[in-house]
Design a protein around this motif. Structure first.
Motif, mmCIF file in Angstrom:
data_model
loop_
_atom_site.group_PDB
_atom_site.id
_atom_site.type_symbol
_atom_site.label_atom_id
_atom_site.label_comp_id
_atom_site.label_asym_id
_atom_site.label_seq_id
_atom_site.Cartn_x
_atom_site.Cartn_y
_atom_site.Cartn_z
ATOM 1 N N VAL A 15 -99.009 -135.763 -69.694
ATOM 2 C CA VAL A 15 -99.571 -135.090 -70.875
ATOM 3 C C VAL A 15 -98.798 -135.485 -72.130
ATOM 4 O O VAL A 15 -99.380 -135.762 -73.180
ATOM 5 C CB VAL A 15 -99.553 -133.563 -70.684
ATOM 6 C CG1 VAL A 15 -100.014 -132.858 -71.972
ATOM 7 C CG2 VAL A 15 -100.457 -133.152 -69.534
ATOM 8 N N ASP A 32 -102.917 -127.691 -77.743
ATOM 9 C CA ASP A 32 -103.553 -126.426 -77.354
ATOM 10 C C ASP A 32 -104.661 -126.659 -76.339
ATOM 11 O O ASP A 32 -104.850 -125.848 -75.419
ATOM 12 C CB ASP A 32 -104.100 -125.709 -78.594
ATOM 13 C CG ASP A 32 -102.985 -125.191 -79.499
ATOM 14 O OD1 ASP A 32 -101.828 -125.176 -79.042
ATOM 15 O OD2 ASP A 32 -103.272 -124.806 -80.640
ATOM 16 N N ALA A 33 -105.400 -127.756 -76.504
ATOM 17 C CA ALA A 33 -106.455 -128.069 -75.530
ATOM 18 C C ALA A 33 -105.848 -128.359 -74.164
ATOM 19 O O ALA A 33 -106.385 -127.933 -73.129
ATOM 20 C CB ALA A 33 -107.269 -129.270 -76.019
ATOM 21 N N ALA A 34 -104.712 -129.068 -74.146
ATOM 22 C CA ALA A 34 -104.049 -129.359 -72.869
ATOM 23 C C ALA A 34 -103.506 -128.082 -72.239
ATOM 24 O O ALA A 34 -103.556 -127.914 -71.012
ATOM 25 C CB ALA A 34 -102.913 -130.366 -73.092
ATOM 26 N N LYS A 36 -104.809 -125.093 -72.607
ATOM 27 C CA LYS A 36 -105.975 -124.382 -72.102
ATOM 28 C C LYS A 36 -106.452 -124.963 -70.778
ATOM 29 O O LYS A 36 -106.777 -124.222 -69.827
ATOM 30 C CB LYS A 36 -107.099 -124.435 -73.139
ATOM 31 C CG LYS A 36 -108.364 -123.684 -72.718
ATOM 32 C CD LYS A 36 -109.420 -123.766 -73.806
ATOM 33 C CE LYS A 36 -110.684 -123.031 -73.383
ATOM 34 N NZ LYS A 36 -111.746 -123.132 -74.424
ATOM 35 N N GLN A 37 -106.491 -126.284 -70.692
ATOM 36 C CA GLN A 37 -106.922 -126.924 -69.449
ATOM 37 C C GLN A 37 -105.985 -126.583 -68.298
ATOM 38 O O GLN A 37 -106.441 -126.312 -67.179
ATOM 39 C CB GLN A 37 -106.980 -128.438 -69.649
ATOM 40 C CG GLN A 37 -108.100 -128.889 -70.579
ATOM 41 C CD GLN A 37 -108.044 -130.393 -70.844
ATOM 42 O OE1 GLN A 37 -107.189 -131.094 -70.304
ATOM 43 N NE2 GLN A 37 -108.952 -130.885 -71.667
ATOM 44 N N ALA A 38 -104.678 -126.582 -68.570
ATOM 45 C CA ALA A 38 -103.719 -126.244 -67.514
ATOM 46 C C ALA A 38 -103.895 -124.793 -67.057
ATOM 47 O O ALA A 38 -103.816 -124.496 -65.861
ATOM 48 C CB ALA A 38 -102.296 -126.475 -68.010
ATOM 49 N N ARG A 39 -104.151 -123.903 -68.007
ATOM 50 C CA ARG A 39 -104.349 -122.497 -67.643
ATOM 51 C C ARG A 39 -105.633 -122.305 -66.844
ATOM 52 O O ARG A 39 -105.682 -121.523 -65.899
ATOM 53 C CB ARG A 39 -104.387 -121.642 -68.905
ATOM 54 C CG ARG A 39 -103.000 -121.388 -69.489
ATOM 55 C CD ARG A 39 -103.072 -120.569 -70.737
ATOM 56 N NE ARG A 39 -101.751 -120.198 -71.208
ATOM 57 C CZ ARG A 39 -101.468 -119.807 -72.430
ATOM 58 N NH1 ARG A 39 -102.433 -119.752 -73.325
ATOM 59 N NH2 ARG A 39 -100.236 -119.495 -72.781
ATOM 60 N N GLU A 40 -106.664 -123.031 -67.240
ATOM 61 C CA GLU A 40 -107.923 -122.916 -66.503
ATOM 62 C C GLU A 40 -107.783 -123.410 -65.069
ATOM 63 O O GLU A 40 -108.500 -122.952 -64.176
ATOM 64 C CB GLU A 40 -109.015 -123.704 -67.233
ATOM 65 C CG GLU A 40 -109.458 -123.065 -68.548
ATOM 66 C CD GLU A 40 -110.440 -123.921 -69.314
ATOM 67 O OE1 GLU A 40 -110.618 -125.110 -68.933
ATOM 68 O OE2 GLU A 40 -111.041 -123.421 -70.290
ATOM 69 N N ARG A 41 -106.851 -124.362 -64.861
ATOM 70 C CA ARG A 41 -106.586 -124.830 -63.500
ATOM 71 C C ARG A 41 -105.644 -123.890 -62.752
ATOM 72 O O ARG A 41 -105.337 -124.120 -61.583
ATOM 73 C CB ARG A 41 -105.968 -126.228 -63.544
ATOM 74 C CG ARG A 41 -106.898 -127.313 -64.045
ATOM 75 C CD ARG A 41 -106.339 -128.694 -63.726
ATOM 76 N NE ARG A 41 -105.025 -128.889 -64.300
ATOM 77 C CZ ARG A 41 -104.790 -129.417 -65.495
ATOM 78 N NH1 ARG A 41 -105.814 -129.790 -66.262
ATOM 79 N NH2 ARG A 41 -103.566 -129.577 -65.931
ATOM 80 N N ALA A 47 -98.678 -125.118 -68.290
ATOM 81 C CA ALA A 47 -99.185 -124.690 -69.597
ATOM 82 C C ALA A 47 -98.035 -124.285 -70.519
ATOM 83 O O ALA A 47 -98.013 -124.644 -71.698
ATOM 84 C CB ALA A 47 -100.161 -123.524 -69.421
#
Length: 303
Positions: A15, A32-34, A36-41, A47
């Motif tokens: 990342v 911030d997008a990265a 968010k993606q980590a949190r969604e996973r 994150a």
């Protein structure tokens, strides 16, 4: 090293390599997008680690561009550091002047090349930023630890160096210039009688100035270390504050969603209660009709 830690560092490296390649103005949004993606996973540790990555200054980003796209040229420039250090320690004025001139030329050329890379990336750099980049490159030539930061391609701060290079050898004396050849068939002039005394005086003065320089550089290093620590603490606190604000926003959104569900459930309960009462009344009416119909039928049977 535990496997989970290795996986976290590997994922964070991937990342970070991507983030430090984007222009500074786009860094926060991409980070911030990265996050968010980590949190969604479901990877909250990753994150948090991504959220702690610092936005680079414009000059630091230019240095990162050089590390990524002009690696060989950057290594060539930083390779001058050893020669500069040797010339400084030995007080070889001629070599130092030659290497310094070459350094200035290469630093300026690398700054211009970074400007071209920034232009190609769609984020042109002002002359003031290019000067800051030259300061970073000069600092990298003076300090090995800064050189490693520059080589990493993940520099975040605009660094500079105001010292005089590596500490000189206290026992060194200035390298004498090559003596002019004596006239043909003439003996070279004998050195002055007080030459050795002058050398001793210069050596003593040199030692005194070297000690003063060492003390000044130590003081500067301590001040810079404290400034770096304070800056790191400030940025960590700012990151923690952003994480807390983000978490508060998430919890507020969850709370609002829960309240909306509660309102919908309450409305559904009221409608169900009304329907149940209406059904109960309908059952009563139907039962009355059934009873009357049965009574009439029984009355007819009795006849």
């Amino acid at each position: 090293m535990p496997e989970d830690t290795e996986q976290l560092e590997s994922a964070l490296d991937a990342v970070a390599d991507e983030l430090y390649g984007v222009p500074p103005d786009e860094f926060v949004g991409a980070r911030d997008a990265a996050v968010k993606q980590a949190r969604e996973r479901g990877d909250r540790e990753l994150a948090k680690a991504i959220g702690r990555l610092r936005r680079p200054t414009k000059a630091a980003w230019l240095a990162n561009l050089l590390a990524r796209h002009r690696t060989a040229q950057l290594d060539g420039l930083l390779g001058l550091a050893a020669g500069l250090a040797d010339a400084q320690r030995s007080l070889d004025g001629a070599a130092l002047r030659q290497l310094s001139s070459k350094r200035h030329q290469l630093v300026a050329a690398m700054a211009r090349e970074a400007g071209r890379l920034a232009q190609e990336a769609g984020d042109p750099a002002a002359e003031s930023v290019l000067r800051e980049l030259q300061g970073i490159l000069d600092a990298a030539l003076a300090r090995p630890e800064i050189a490693e930061q520059v080589r990493s391609g993940r520099l975040t701060r605009t660094l500079s160096y105001t010292g005089f290079g590596p500490e000189s050898d206290p026992d060194a004396v200035p390298a004498p210039a090559a003596p002019a050849a004596p006239p043909a068939e003439e003996e070279a002039p004998a050195p002055p009688a007080d030459d050795e005394a002058e050398r001793e005086r210069l050596r003593a003065e040199r030692n005194r100035r070297a000690e003063a320089l060492a003390a000044a550089e130590d003081e500067e290093a301590q001040a810079r270390a404290q400034a770096d620590a304070d800056e790191s603490a400030r940025e960590d606190a700012a990151t923690a504050r952003e994480d807390a604000r983000r978490r508060v926003a998430e919890l507020q959104a969850e709370l609002e969603a829960a309240r909306e569900e509660e309102r919908a459930a309450a409305a559904a309960a009221r409608e169900a209660e009304t329907a149940a009462k209406a059904s109960a009344r309908a059952v009563g009416v139907a039962a009355s009709r059934t009873a009357r119909a049965r009574a009439r039928l029984e009355e007819l049977d009795e006849r």
